[in-house]
Design a protein around this motif. Structure first.
Motif: not given
Lengths: 258, 417
Positions: B171-172, B175, B178-179, B198-199
């Motif tokens: 998940a990290a 994230k 996505s940046r 996951a979002e």
């Protein structure tokens, strides 16, 4: 690295194995006359393949036997030796070998041979195939489809069109056996037919529609000649059908992906 | 859903299923950094032969993009550094020694810092940018990133197993990924997986059939790559590694791989360091007799000494390549002045995934018609997406090589404009 089996000759052998039911039934009913005709067509096609191998380093293919079989089964019966040899030579050389051999041809060499013989010597009578040969086309088609060497969509589309024509009460019943046999033997050739899925549907439907049209309006001719002509026209249209299929696929993709 | 109708392919045997706790860790005495086939790494060494390095320590810098580093897969002594003319990386071999691990700074307040961490930690090389399939440039922003949490290659290890117990790291990693892009993250999952959504990540369920679990097929279907809009793809385990790197500063030193092939006594799943010595990995597993060691799946593998940078499979095939002597007549029957054409069959259409018009693509590649090939989606594909086609048809020259040659041609043309 490992390698699979579906190279050109494997496909040709599978096609040969698939049409065996038709060939054997046809030989059973035709007797020695049929056998000698098949040997002659095999010999002529074989010699041309051998010549192209020796002169142009172009490997021969078992597909030559497929052509020979189709020609022996469907060629006009009253031809003399010279006419038959001329026809096969034209078909095998001009439609297949000069293009670079089986797999690079645009039209099925057997279709070209038969069309050449039919239009070149219109006086010769077309063969009258016994009905069991047409029945034998069904196991042949099933075997070919199971092995994946005969395009499924073309057969299905041809059958669908035939069913529609029958349902509409059109006079197609007398030509059905020959139409089915030619569909399996000539139209559903993996190389000379449309290669995309949608193109295959259109190709089979075009063949069926042409057959229906010929059955209704082409008088005083044999079903074999109708079928061969329809096969030739359907095969000529195959590239444009593929183009249409790919264009619509791209259009749909553009619509979906933006 | 779109396309599930067209999702066709072949069912291949999968890797042996082992319970995640039971996967053995095999640490070989030697490991190497090598360049992948077709990859051109012009490097500047940061260490010398006989130096001691820690695991994860930068050992090379790219000359063209000095911010990108290659890091040591194990802690040990540099045995030799081999560069070919033009300072292209051939290989750097390490002998295992010590347990040192190199800790990277964990400052990732903005995207620039995040990128420089990923590039400096040697993680950047796990990314692959399409079209052309190269390591992305330092400041490239992709239009989408595909995370492959499924793998349908024959005998491939299940990425879900590699992710088991590492959900937080994964998940990290997502994230952080996505940046790097303003586009979408696509998570390709096997049809059976019950992963929670996951979002900000779009999930794709891929069929179990090969080639549906290849990034190229999914990219072609969902978000085709263009020259002005590159698409990245990455293995899910590497995303979890990214998460670990961000939370601990340490780059994980092992990955899950499978060893398979007909010359083995038994198939194995194990964890080993990237660039491991293949002979040490298969030691005690191989049947007596000559065999070939390949890094990568049996369909595509390269005979070599070391596990490839991106590979998660080792294939062991029986027999050594020997020349056969044929009669001239049989050679004439088999060997053509021009290679034999490919015959359209149902198998061929399945081998390209069922959606791409395979015959049209092969014809465009064989005739060098790059415009048509691009129209049909060649820019989303790489060699690995067409090796199944090669396997099925036995095409000569291989379709995947033709695709590579065409991509190289397009890339060279683009570089001129």
């Amino acid at each position: 690295m490992i390698r699979g089996i579906w190279d050109r000759e494997m496909v040709a052998l599978m096609l040969l194995a698939a049409v065996m039911p038709m060939a054997l039934i046809w030989l059973w009913y035709g007797g020695t006359a049929a056998l000698s005709r098949l040997l002659l067509t095999l010999l002529v096609a074989g010699i041309w393949h051998l010549l192209f191998m020796l002169i142009r380093a172009q490997p021969p293919s078992f597909a030559g036997a497929l052509t020979a079989l189709a020609v022996a089964m469907l060629a006009p019966v009253e031809l003399n030796l010279f006419q038959l040899v001329l026809g096969i030579s034209f078909g095998v050389v001009m439609a297949e070998l000069v293009m670079g051999g089986w797999g690079r041809n645009v039209l099925n060499p057997a279709t070209v041979t038969l069309a050449f013989l039919g239009f070149g010597f219109p006086a010769a009578a077309w063969p009258d195939l016994p009905l069991p040969v047409a029945w034998a086309a069904i196991p042949a088609a099933l075997m070919g489809m199971l092995a994946g060497v005969i395009p499924v969509h073309i057969l299905l589309a041809g059958l669908l069109t035939a069913a529609l024509a029958l349902g509409a009460g059109l006079p197609v019943e007398p030509i059905l056996p020959v139409a089915g046999l030619v569909l399996v033997l000539l139209v559903a050739d993996p190389v000379a037919s449309a290669s995309t899925r949608a193109g295959g549907w259109m190709n089979g439907q075009l063949y069926g529609a042409l057959m229906t049209l010929f059955a209704m309006y082409w008088e005083q001719t044999s079903p074999v000649q109708m079928a061969v002509s329809a096969a030739l026209l359907a095969s000529l249209a195959a590239p444009i059908l593929d183009e249409i299929a790919i264009a619509t696929w791209l259009q749909r993709r553009r619509g979906r992906l933006g | 859903m779109f396309g599930q109708r067209n999702a066709s392919g072949f069912r291949f045997p999968t890797a042996p299923v082992a319970v995640a706790e039971n996967v053995a860790v095999v640490l070989t005495d030697e490991a190497a950094i090598t360049s992948m086939p077709g990859e051109e790494l012009r490097v500047e060494p940061l260490v010398a032969e006989d130096d001691l390095v820690a695991q994860g320590q930068p050992v090379f810098r790219l000359r063209a993009q000095p911010r990108i580093a290659l890091t040591a897969p194990i802690s040990g002594r540099v045995a030799r550094i081999e560069l070919t003319p033009g300072r292209k990386l051939s290989q750097l071999v390490l002998f295992r020694e010590g347990e040192e691990r190199y800790s990277h700074t964990r400052q990732t307040r903005n995207e620039v810092e995040l990128r420089s961490l990923l590039q400096g930690a040697g993680w950047w090389r796990t990314l692959r940018s399409r079209p052309f399939g190269r390591m992305p440039a330092v400041d490239e922003r992709p239009a989408a990133i595909f995370i492959m949490a499924t793998d349908t290659r024959p005998a491939a290890p299940d990425p879900q197993m590699a992710l088991a117990g590492r959900e937080d790291d994964f998940a990290a990693g997502l994230k952080a990924l996505s940046r790097l892009t303003s586009g979408t993250l696509w998570l390709c999952l096997p049809a059976s997986a019950g992963q929670a959504a996951a979002e900000g990540v779009r999930q794709i369920r891929c069929a179990r059939l090969h080639p549906q679990g290849l990034a190229g097929i999914q990219i072609h279907h969902w978000h085709p790559a263009r020259i002005d809009a590159p698409v990245w793809d990455i293995h899910a385990e590497d995303v979890a590694d990214l998460g670990t790197l961000l939370t601990t500063g340490l780059l994980p030193d092992t990955r899950l791989i499978s060893i398979s092939g007909e010359a083995l006594q038994e198939q194995r799943l194990l964890r080993c360091s990237p660039g491991s010595d293949l002979r040490a990995l298969v030691h005690g597993l191989v049947r007596p007799g000559p065999h070939q060691l390949l890094t990568g799946p049996a369909l595509q593998g390269q005979a070599t000494h070391w596990l490839g940078a991106r590979d998660r499979q080792v294939s062991v095939l029986p027999g050594a390549a020997t020349a056969t002597h044929r009669h001239w007549f049989s050679a004439a029957l088999r060997r053509a002045a021009r290679p034999l054409p490919v015959i359209p069959t149902a198998a061929l259409n399945q081998a390209v995934g069922g959606d791409i018009p395979g015959v049209a693509l092969i014809r465009a590649l064989a005739s060098g018609d790059s415009e048509t090939a691009v129209r049909l989606g060649a820019l989303s594909l790489l060699e690995e997406d067409l090796v199944l086609t090669d396997y099925i048809t036995g095409a000569q020259p291989a379709v995947s090589w033709q695709l590579r040659a065409m991509l190289d041609g397009i890339e060279a043309e683009e570089a001129l404009t």
